[in-house]
Design a protein around this motif. Structure first.
Motif, mmCIF file in Angstrom:
data_model
loop_
_atom_site.group_PDB
_atom_site.id
_atom_site.type_symbol
_atom_site.label_atom_id
_atom_site.label_comp_id
_atom_site.label_asym_id
_atom_site.label_seq_id
_atom_site.Cartn_x
_atom_site.Cartn_y
_atom_site.Cartn_z
ATOM 1 N N LEU A 34 0.850 -1.209 -0.133
ATOM 2 C CA LEU A 34 -0.014 -0.113 -0.074
ATOM 3 C C LEU A 34 0.885 1.362 0.003
ATOM 4 C CD1 LEU A 34 -2.918 -0.851 2.310
ATOM 5 C CD2 LEU A 34 -2.513 -1.381 -0.158
ATOM 6 N N LYS A 35 0.305 2.403 -0.580
ATOM 7 C CA LYS A 35 0.989 3.686 -0.701
ATOM 8 C C LYS A 35 0.380 4.563 0.046
ATOM 9 C CE LYS A 35 4.351 1.548 -2.904
ATOM 10 N NZ LYS A 35 5.448 1.100 -2.190
ATOM 11 N N SER A 36 0.720 6.025 -0.090
ATOM 12 C CA SER A 36 -0.117 7.110 0.467
ATOM 13 C C SER A 36 -0.429 6.808 1.882
ATOM 14 C CB SER A 36 -1.408 7.460 -0.427
ATOM 15 O OG SER A 36 -0.987 7.659 -1.630
ATOM 16 N N ILE A 37 0.418 6.139 2.750
ATOM 17 C CA ILE A 37 0.218 5.818 4.086
ATOM 18 C C ILE A 37 -0.036 7.067 4.950
ATOM 19 C CG2 ILE A 37 0.939 4.493 6.042
ATOM 20 C CD1 ILE A 37 2.077 2.431 4.076
ATOM 21 N N ASP A 38 -1.025 7.165 5.573
ATOM 22 C CA ASP A 38 -1.374 8.335 6.671
ATOM 23 C C ASP A 38 -1.632 7.986 7.921
ATOM 24 O OD1 ASP A 38 -1.885 10.891 7.778
ATOM 25 O OD2 ASP A 38 -3.475 11.312 6.316
ATOM 26 N N ALA A 39 -0.777 7.974 8.800
ATOM 27 C CA ALA A 39 -0.972 7.303 10.337
ATOM 28 C C ALA A 39 -0.995 8.685 11.200
ATOM 29 C CB ALA A 39 -0.023 6.424 10.664
ATOM 30 N N GLN A 40 -2.008 8.791 11.906
ATOM 31 C CA GLN A 40 -1.928 9.961 12.824
ATOM 32 C C GLN A 40 -3.146 9.696 13.782
ATOM 33 O OE1 GLN A 40 -4.076 13.390 11.135
ATOM 34 N NE2 GLN A 40 -3.915 12.672 9.326
ATOM 35 N N PHE A 41 -3.417 10.383 14.711
ATOM 36 C CA PHE A 41 -4.369 10.552 15.747
ATOM 37 C C PHE A 41 -5.294 11.354 15.288
ATOM 38 C CE2 PHE A 41 -0.967 8.690 18.385
ATOM 39 C CZ PHE A 41 -1.689 7.750 19.134
ATOM 40 N N ILE A 42 -6.530 10.816 14.946
ATOM 41 C CA ILE A 42 -7.524 11.734 14.447
ATOM 42 C C ILE A 42 -8.512 12.198 15.667
ATOM 43 C CG2 ILE A 42 -9.861 11.609 13.189
ATOM 44 C CD1 ILE A 42 -7.254 11.758 11.557
ATOM 45 N N HIS A 43 -8.923 13.381 15.696
ATOM 46 C CA HIS A 43 -9.723 13.741 16.669
ATOM 47 C C HIS A 43 -11.073 14.349 16.378
ATOM 48 C CE1 HIS A 43 -5.969 14.328 19.615
ATOM 49 N NE2 HIS A 43 -5.359 14.532 18.483
ATOM 50 N N TYR A 44 -11.964 13.642 17.330
ATOM 51 C CA TYR A 44 -13.318 14.247 17.099
ATOM 52 C C TYR A 44 -13.892 14.345 18.283
ATOM 53 C CZ TYR A 44 -13.791 9.116 18.004
ATOM 54 O OH TYR A 44 -13.624 7.942 18.411
ATOM 55 N N TYR A 45 -15.163 15.142 18.336
ATOM 56 C CA TYR A 45 -15.654 15.449 19.661
ATOM 57 C C TYR A 45 -14.731 16.204 20.599
ATOM 58 C CZ TYR A 45 -20.540 14.182 19.161
ATOM 59 O OH TYR A 45 -21.914 14.035 18.868
ATOM 60 N N LYS A 46 -13.651 16.759 19.746
ATOM 61 C CA LYS A 46 -12.705 17.730 20.562
ATOM 62 C C LYS A 46 -11.882 16.925 21.534
ATOM 63 C CE LYS A 46 -15.578 21.923 21.176
ATOM 64 N NZ LYS A 46 -16.469 22.866 21.767
ATOM 65 N N LYS A 47 -12.013 15.943 22.660
ATOM 66 C CA LYS A 47 -11.148 15.516 23.365
ATOM 67 C C LYS A 47 -10.998 13.937 22.959
ATOM 68 C CE LYS A 47 -15.169 13.876 26.283
ATOM 69 N NZ LYS A 47 -15.693 13.882 27.701
ATOM 70 N N ILE A 48 -11.724 13.425 22.085
ATOM 71 C CA ILE A 48 -11.646 11.964 21.751
ATOM 72 C C ILE A 48 -10.659 11.828 20.580
ATOM 73 C CG2 ILE A 48 -12.872 9.913 21.317
ATOM 74 C CD1 ILE A 48 -15.359 11.290 22.417
ATOM 75 N N SER A 49 -9.831 10.821 20.779
ATOM 76 C CA SER A 49 -9.062 10.561 19.420
ATOM 77 C C SER A 49 -8.882 9.207 19.115
ATOM 78 C CB SER A 49 -7.560 11.187 19.648
ATOM 79 O OG SER A 49 -7.024 10.466 20.836
ATOM 80 N N ALA A 50 -8.368 8.649 17.900
ATOM 81 C CA ALA A 50 -8.181 7.315 17.605
ATOM 82 C C ALA A 50 -7.049 7.194 16.903
ATOM 83 C CB ALA A 50 -9.371 6.826 16.598
ATOM 84 N N ALA A 51 -6.347 6.201 17.016
ATOM 85 C CA ALA A 51 -4.931 5.810 16.266
ATOM 86 C C ALA A 51 -5.545 5.424 14.901
ATOM 87 C CB ALA A 51 -4.224 4.919 16.961
ATOM 88 N N THR A 52 -5.410 6.097 13.953
ATOM 89 C CA THR A 52 -5.958 5.861 12.720
ATOM 90 C C THR A 52 -4.914 5.698 11.556
ATOM 91 O OG1 THR A 52 -7.971 6.881 13.201
ATOM 92 C CG2 THR A 52 -7.616 6.423 11.121
ATOM 93 N N VAL A 53 -4.782 4.779 10.627
ATOM 94 C CA VAL A 53 -4.032 4.714 9.553
ATOM 95 C C VAL A 53 -5.098 4.473 8.200
ATOM 96 C CG1 VAL A 53 -2.132 3.557 8.325
ATOM 97 C CG2 VAL A 53 -2.311 3.392 10.997
ATOM 98 N N LYS A 54 -4.705 5.319 7.226
ATOM 99 C CA LYS A 54 -5.349 5.235 5.969
ATOM 100 C C LYS A 54 -4.281 5.194 4.958
ATOM 101 C CE LYS A 54 -8.612 7.960 2.904
ATOM 102 N NZ LYS A 54 -9.404 9.203 2.896
ATOM 103 N N ALA A 55 -4.642 4.117 3.985
ATOM 104 C CA ALA A 55 -3.718 4.065 2.921
ATOM 105 C C ALA A 55 -4.421 3.606 1.642
ATOM 106 C CB ALA A 55 -2.773 2.762 3.445
ATOM 107 N N LYS A 56 -3.777 3.610 0.723
ATOM 108 C CA LYS A 56 -4.172 3.420 -0.500
ATOM 109 C C LYS A 56 -3.506 2.138 -1.393
ATOM 110 C CE LYS A 56 -5.942 5.820 -4.746
ATOM 111 N NZ LYS A 56 -6.134 7.142 -5.368
ATOM 112 N N LYS A 57 -4.217 1.510 -2.363
ATOM 113 C CA LYS A 57 -3.645 0.433 -3.053
ATOM 114 C C LYS A 57 -3.376 1.016 -4.391
ATOM 115 C CE LYS A 57 -4.210 -4.510 -3.820
ATOM 116 N NZ LYS A 57 -5.126 -5.664 -3.763
ATOM 117 N N GLU A 58 -1.980 0.888 -5.039
ATOM 118 C CA GLU A 58 -1.771 1.227 -6.273
ATOM 119 C C GLU A 58 -2.553 0.820 -7.326
ATOM 120 O OE1 GLU A 58 2.712 2.867 -6.409
ATOM 121 O OE2 GLU A 58 2.545 0.725 -6.786
ATOM 122 N N SER A 59 -2.941 1.730 -8.316
ATOM 123 C CA SER A 59 -3.767 1.335 -9.370
ATOM 124 C C SER A 59 -2.843 0.263 -10.452
ATOM 125 C CB SER A 59 -4.301 2.591 -10.098
ATOM 126 O OG SER A 59 -5.163 3.570 -9.232
#
Length: 322
Positions: free
Chosen positions: A297-322
């Protein structure tokens, strides 16, 4: 776009949907359709606690039930998916009672294939089915009944740390992606040496094998004074001690808008969810990112995503090459 090709996980033979279940080419029912769900595995497996959990708390986390749009906020914050997704096929692995299934069905026009290893998937059907854009399967993440490279998007929230092989589970998700498809996952993170020094990991060896009914009763009988203790610690600047109070982290994981009765139920649910899983394997974000890179996978974006201000989630988003 055509329908997703459903296959026998072992033989790879194509299967066909019917009111009797999944059929082979000779119209023989291979896997039954029960309570709106194609059943490829039995309920007796390492995820049985989640089957029990989501039957007990069938509507607790649904936005429609709670009046708090936390599931919608979390889903779109983590995926960053936009548009109506008309004609796209989305795979959800670990659907539970269907809190995110509901979001997909109500806020997109995608067709959703939702899978859970436990009997919780039938609760999803009760909450969201029947629906022409929802197909439900009780199946293992390691033996998904779909042809590889079939899905435009795959998401898996709050699940991977509870499988017995995190890396292999991740690979199985990647295999489901079409070229150009996107994967979004979240999981329990390892933030430092202190990550497992808390009540959860100190008590899990004793509680994870307890009878589910007894564990739930134990939590319900003690939740009120534990909530009070949690708030007292915060009030007197002793919040650090809450690491050793055996309930979920109320301040940093639950929405403030919940009424007291609803808050109590969420605390009971999340505390049961802390102690009951057979597996709980948090990971370092950089390790998970490296695995995804190894899987192509490429375009790998790993970060803590925040929602509802105080709440966060360890999230990784990635893409499969065409």
């Amino acid at each position: 776009m055509g329908l997703i090709k459903i296959i026998h996980p072992a033989t790879k033979e194509e299967l066909f949907e019917s009111s009797n279940g999944l059929l082979d080419r000779n119209n023989k029912a291979i896997f039954p359709l029960q309570n709106g769900v194609y059943r490829l595995v039995s309920d007796d497996n390492y995820a049985s606690n989640f089957g029990f959990e989501w039957h007990e708390f069938a509507k607790t986390q649904l936005d429609k039930h709670s009046g708090v749009d936390i599931s919608e906020k979390r889903f779109f914050a983590e995926t960053r998916w936009t548009g109506d997704m008309l004609g796209e096929h989305i795979l959800e692995v670990g659907c539970g009672a269907g809190r995110f299934s509901q979001v997909v069905l109500e806020h997109t026009n995608a067709t959703l294939y939702s899978v859970d290893y436990s009997s919780a998937v039938e609760v999803n059907y009760k909450n969201n089915g029947p629906h022409q854009r929802l197909k439900l399967f009780q199946a293992s993440i390691y033996e998904l009944p779909f042809e590889k490279a079939s899905f435009d998007k795959v998401f898996c929230f709050g699940v991977l740390q509870h499988t017995n092989d995190f890396k292999k589970s991740l690979q199985c998700l990647v295999e489901m992606l079409k070229p150009g498809g996107e994967l979004v996952i979240d999981f329990y993170p390892i933030k430092g040496w202190y990550s497992k020094i808390n009540a959860k990991y100190l008590l899990r060896p004793f509680l994870k094998n307890m009878d589910h009914q007894k564990l739930l009763k134990l939590i319900r009988n003690n939740v009120d004074w534990l909530i009070k203790l949690y708030h007292i610690n915060n009030r007197f600047g002793l919040g650090v001690l809450n690491r050793f109070v055996p309930i979920c982290d109320i301040k940093n994981t639950l929405p403030e808008q919940l009424e007291m009765d609803d808050l109590r139920e969420w605390v009971v649910l999340d505390t049961f969810d802390m102690f009951s899983p057979a597996y709980d394997q948090p990971q370092k974000m950089e390790v998970v990112s490296r695995w995804l890179n190894d899987f192509g996978l490429k375009s790998i974006d790993a970060q803590f995503i925040h929602y509802y201000k105080k709440i966060s989630a360890a999230t990784v988003k990635a893409k499969k090459e065409s």
